[in-house]
Design a protein around this motif. Structure first.
Motif, PDB file in Angstrom:
ATOM      1  N   ILE A  42       0.845  -1.190   0.000  1.00 49.62           N
ATOM      2  CA  ILE A  42       0.000   0.000   0.000  1.00 49.62           C
ATOM      3  C   ILE A  42       0.881   1.240   0.000  1.00 49.62           C
ATOM      4  CG2 ILE A  42      -1.834   1.223   1.227  1.00 49.62           C
ATOM      5  CD1 ILE A  42      -2.472  -1.496   2.587  1.00 49.62           C
ATOM      6  N   GLY A  43       0.572   2.175  -0.878  1.00 49.73           N
ATOM      7  CA  GLY A  43       1.347   3.407  -0.958  1.00 49.73           C
ATOM      8  C   GLY A  43       0.457   4.588  -1.298  1.00 49.73           C
ATOM      9  N   ARG A  44       1.105   5.736  -1.491  1.00 44.08           N
ATOM     10  CA  ARG A  44       0.376   6.946  -1.868  1.00 44.08           C
ATOM     11  C   ARG A  44       1.089   7.634  -3.030  1.00 44.08           C
ATOM     12  NH1 ARG A  44      -3.922   8.295   0.931  1.00 44.08           N
ATOM     13  NH2 ARG A  44      -4.194   7.523   3.052  1.00 44.08           N
ATOM     14  N   LYS A  45       0.294   8.066  -3.986  1.00 44.91           N
ATOM     15  CA  LYS A  45       0.825   8.842  -5.103  1.00 44.91           C
ATOM     16  C   LYS A  45       1.068  10.270  -4.624  1.00 44.91           C
ATOM     17  CE  LYS A  45      -0.517  10.671  -9.615  1.00 44.91           C
ATOM     18  NZ  LYS A  45      -1.542  10.698 -10.673  1.00 44.91           N
ATOM     19  N   ASP A  47       3.245  -3.398 -11.304  1.00 44.21           N
ATOM     20  CA  ASP A  47       1.858  -3.096 -11.650  1.00 44.21           C
ATOM     21  C   ASP A  47       1.286  -2.209 -10.551  1.00 44.21           C
ATOM     22  OD1 ASP A  47       2.169  -4.770 -13.808  1.00 44.21           O
ATOM     23  OD2 ASP A  47       1.213  -6.478 -12.834  1.00 44.21           O
ATOM     24  N   VAL A  48       0.548  -1.180 -10.946  1.00 41.07           N
ATOM     25  CA  VAL A  48      -0.001  -0.228  -9.979  1.00 41.07           C
ATOM     26  C   VAL A  48      -1.508  -0.144 -10.152  1.00 41.07           C
ATOM     27  CG1 VAL A  48       0.051   2.136  -9.120  1.00 41.07           C
ATOM     28  CG2 VAL A  48       2.143   1.102 -10.011  1.00 41.07           C
ATOM     29  N   ILE A  49      -2.229  -0.253  -9.037  1.00 43.86           N
ATOM     30  CA  ILE A  49      -3.690  -0.127  -9.029  1.00 43.86           C
ATOM     31  C   ILE A  49      -4.062   1.169  -8.315  1.00 43.86           C
ATOM     32  CG2 ILE A  49      -5.868  -1.171  -8.292  1.00 43.86           C
ATOM     33  CD1 ILE A  49      -4.421  -3.857  -8.222  1.00 43.86           C
ATOM     34  N   GLY A  50      -4.902   1.968  -8.935  1.00 45.04           N
ATOM     35  CA  GLY A  50      -5.352   3.215  -8.334  1.00 45.04           C
ATOM     36  C   GLY A  50      -6.754   3.559  -8.793  1.00 45.04           C
ATOM     37  N   THR A  93      -5.838  -0.424 -13.397  1.00 44.96           N
ATOM     38  CA  THR A  93      -4.530  -1.051 -13.235  1.00 44.96           C
ATOM     39  C   THR A  93      -3.647  -0.676 -14.414  1.00 44.96           C
ATOM     40  OG1 THR A  93      -5.517  -2.940 -12.088  1.00 44.96           O
ATOM     41  CG2 THR A  93      -3.293  -3.216 -12.931  1.00 44.96           C
ATOM     42  N   VAL A  94      -2.454  -0.192 -14.111  1.00 48.37           N
ATOM     43  CA  VAL A  94      -1.448   0.102 -15.135  1.00 48.37           C
ATOM     44  C   VAL A  94      -0.313  -0.894 -14.948  1.00 48.37           C
ATOM     45  CG1 VAL A  94       0.072   1.824 -16.139  1.00 48.37           C
ATOM     46  CG2 VAL A  94      -2.079   2.528 -15.120  1.00 48.37           C
ATOM     47  N   GLN A  95      -0.005  -1.641 -16.010  1.00 50.50           N
ATOM     48  CA  GLN A  95       0.976  -2.715 -15.904  1.00 50.50           C
ATOM     49  C   GLN A  95       2.320  -2.320 -16.507  1.00 50.50           C
ATOM     50  OE1 GLN A  95      -1.290  -5.874 -17.879  1.00 50.50           O
ATOM     51  NE2 GLN A  95      -1.611  -6.831 -15.897  1.00 50.50           N
ATOM     52  N   MET A 111      -5.627  10.870  -7.976  1.00 49.62           N
ATOM     53  CA  MET A 111      -5.262  12.236  -7.617  1.00 49.62           C
ATOM     54  C   MET A 111      -3.999  12.229  -6.765  1.00 49.62           C
ATOM     55  SD  MET A 111      -9.017  13.801  -6.691  1.00 49.62           S
ATOM     56  CE  MET A 111      -8.346  15.448  -6.522  1.00 49.62           C
ATOM     57  N   ARG A 112      -3.440  13.399  -6.549  1.00 53.35           N
ATOM     58  CA  ARG A 112      -2.279  13.524  -5.678  1.00 53.35           C
ATOM     59  C   ARG A 112      -2.659  13.109  -4.252  1.00 53.35           C
ATOM     60  NH1 ARG A 112       1.380  18.932  -5.762  1.00 53.35           N
ATOM     61  NH2 ARG A 112       1.542  18.220  -7.924  1.00 53.35           N
ATOM     62  N   ASN A 113      -1.789  12.340  -3.622  1.00 54.08           N
ATOM     63  CA  ASN A 113      -1.976  11.798  -2.261  1.00 54.08           C
ATOM     64  C   ASN A 113      -3.049  10.704  -2.197  1.00 54.08           C
ATOM     65  OD1 ASN A 113      -0.048  13.621  -1.243  1.00 54.08           O
ATOM     66  ND2 ASN A 113      -1.609  15.196  -0.948  1.00 54.08           N
ATOM     67  N   SER A 114      -3.477  10.211  -3.350  1.00 54.41           N
ATOM     68  CA  SER A 114      -4.470   9.134  -3.349  1.00 54.41           C
ATOM     69  C   SER A 114      -3.803   7.790  -3.049  1.00 54.41           C
ATOM     70  CB  SER A 114      -5.193   9.062  -4.692  1.00 54.41           C
ATOM     71  OG  SER A 114      -4.278   8.785  -5.726  1.00 54.41           O
ATOM     72  N   LEU A 115      -4.611   6.839  -2.618  1.00 51.47           N
ATOM     73  CA  LEU A 115      -4.130   5.519  -2.219  1.00 51.47           C
ATOM     74  C   LEU A 115      -3.903   4.652  -3.459  1.00 51.47           C
ATOM     75  CD1 LEU A 115      -3.762   4.357   0.720  1.00 51.47           C
ATOM     76  CD2 LEU A 115      -5.834   3.055   0.270  1.00 51.47           C
ATOM     77  N   ILE A 116      -2.783   3.922  -3.480  1.00 49.66           N
ATOM     78  CA  ILE A 116      -2.496   3.021  -4.590  1.00 49.66           C
ATOM     79  C   ILE A 116      -1.951   1.703  -4.042  1.00 49.66           C
ATOM     80  CG2 ILE A 116      -2.057   4.833  -6.298  1.00 49.66           C
ATOM     81  CD1 ILE A 116       0.932   4.354  -5.811  1.00 49.66           C
ATOM     82  N   TYR A 117      -1.965   0.685  -4.885  1.00 45.86           N
ATOM     83  CA  TYR A 117      -1.444  -0.633  -4.532  1.00 45.86           C
ATOM     84  C   TYR A 117      -0.391  -1.027  -5.559  1.00 45.86           C
ATOM     85  CZ  TYR A 117      -5.724  -0.579  -1.794  1.00 45.86           C
ATOM     86  OH  TYR A 117      -6.730  -0.216  -0.934  1.00 45.86           O
TER      87      TYR A 117
END
Length: 217
Positions: A6-9, A107-110, A170-172, A195-201
């Motif tokens: 789990i991260g943040r953009k 791979d990033v999911i947002g 999802t961007v691979q 968006m900025r500070n949004s949650l991503i996986y």
């Protein structure tokens, strides 16, 4: 199988490669992730690990008890990842940005930016009506969508004006340009939904892993 972290953009910047070419990159903060629960095939029916990140301010009693079992403070976000074997994982184990390496693909999911209710031209790229005399207040409409007496109705699934954005995407195969272990940041080539500070996986690229397994065979 790769686990999801789990991260943040944070924001997008420009970087330069070894040849001096400009590369558009996204800075991602890989929040400290902790293993909350290890699920085993004998007890739960499948092998997986539950990972959490971010501090939850007001956890309820069941949630607090769930984290007290592994001596962790209550975490806000939880995600589960299936793994081939749980032997190398333990409750309370921490993951940071150094889980990923420079030069590998992820791979990033947002969740994409919400655009609200939009018309057909913005949503699907319709050309619109003629902007000439005789086209009265219909320049951006979709035209006729109904049928004649038989069947006398519109079939479902057609393109209509509707809500746009706010979908999980999802961007691979995004390249990791750099890893900052001290600040727990990842520099990823390309754009990431949200968006900025949004949650991503974030997880290791599935397609690259499959290609690597095939090449070894």
């Amino acid at each position: 199988m790769s686990i999801k972290l789990i991260g943040r953009k944070r924001k997008m910047i420009q970087a330069f490669d070894e040849k001096g070419n400009m590369v558009v990159c996204t800075i991602v903060e890989a929040m400290p992730n902790f293993i909350v629960q290890v699920k085993k095939k004998d007890t739960d029916g499948y092998d997986a690990i539950q990972i959490g990140a971010g501090v939850k301010k007001k956890p309820n009693k069941p949630m607090k008890g769930h984290f007290d079992k592994v001596k962790l403070t209550a975490l806000e976000q939880l995600i589960e990842s299936k793994v081939d074997s749980v032997d190398e994982y333990a409750a309370g184990q921490e993951f940071k940005a150094d889980y990923f390496e420079k030069g590998e693909y992820v791979d990033v999911i947002g969740k994409s930016k919400g655009k609200g209710f939009q018309g057909l031209m913005k949503l699907y790229g319709f050309a619109g009506m003629n902007a000439t005399h005789g086209c009265s207040r219909s320049h951006r409409l979709g035209g006729s969508t109904g049928w004649i007496t038989g069947p006398g109705r519109c079939f479902p699934g057609g393109k209509r004006a509707s809500r746009m954005g706010g979908d999980n995407m999802t961007v691979q195969n995004l390249l990791v340009i750099d890893v900052d272990v001290e600040k727990n940041l990842l520099l990823i080539k390309g754009a990431i939904p949200g968006m900025r500070n949004s949650l991503i996986y974030i997880s290791r690229s599935k397609k690259k892993i499959k290609a690597l397994i095939k090449s070894k065979k």
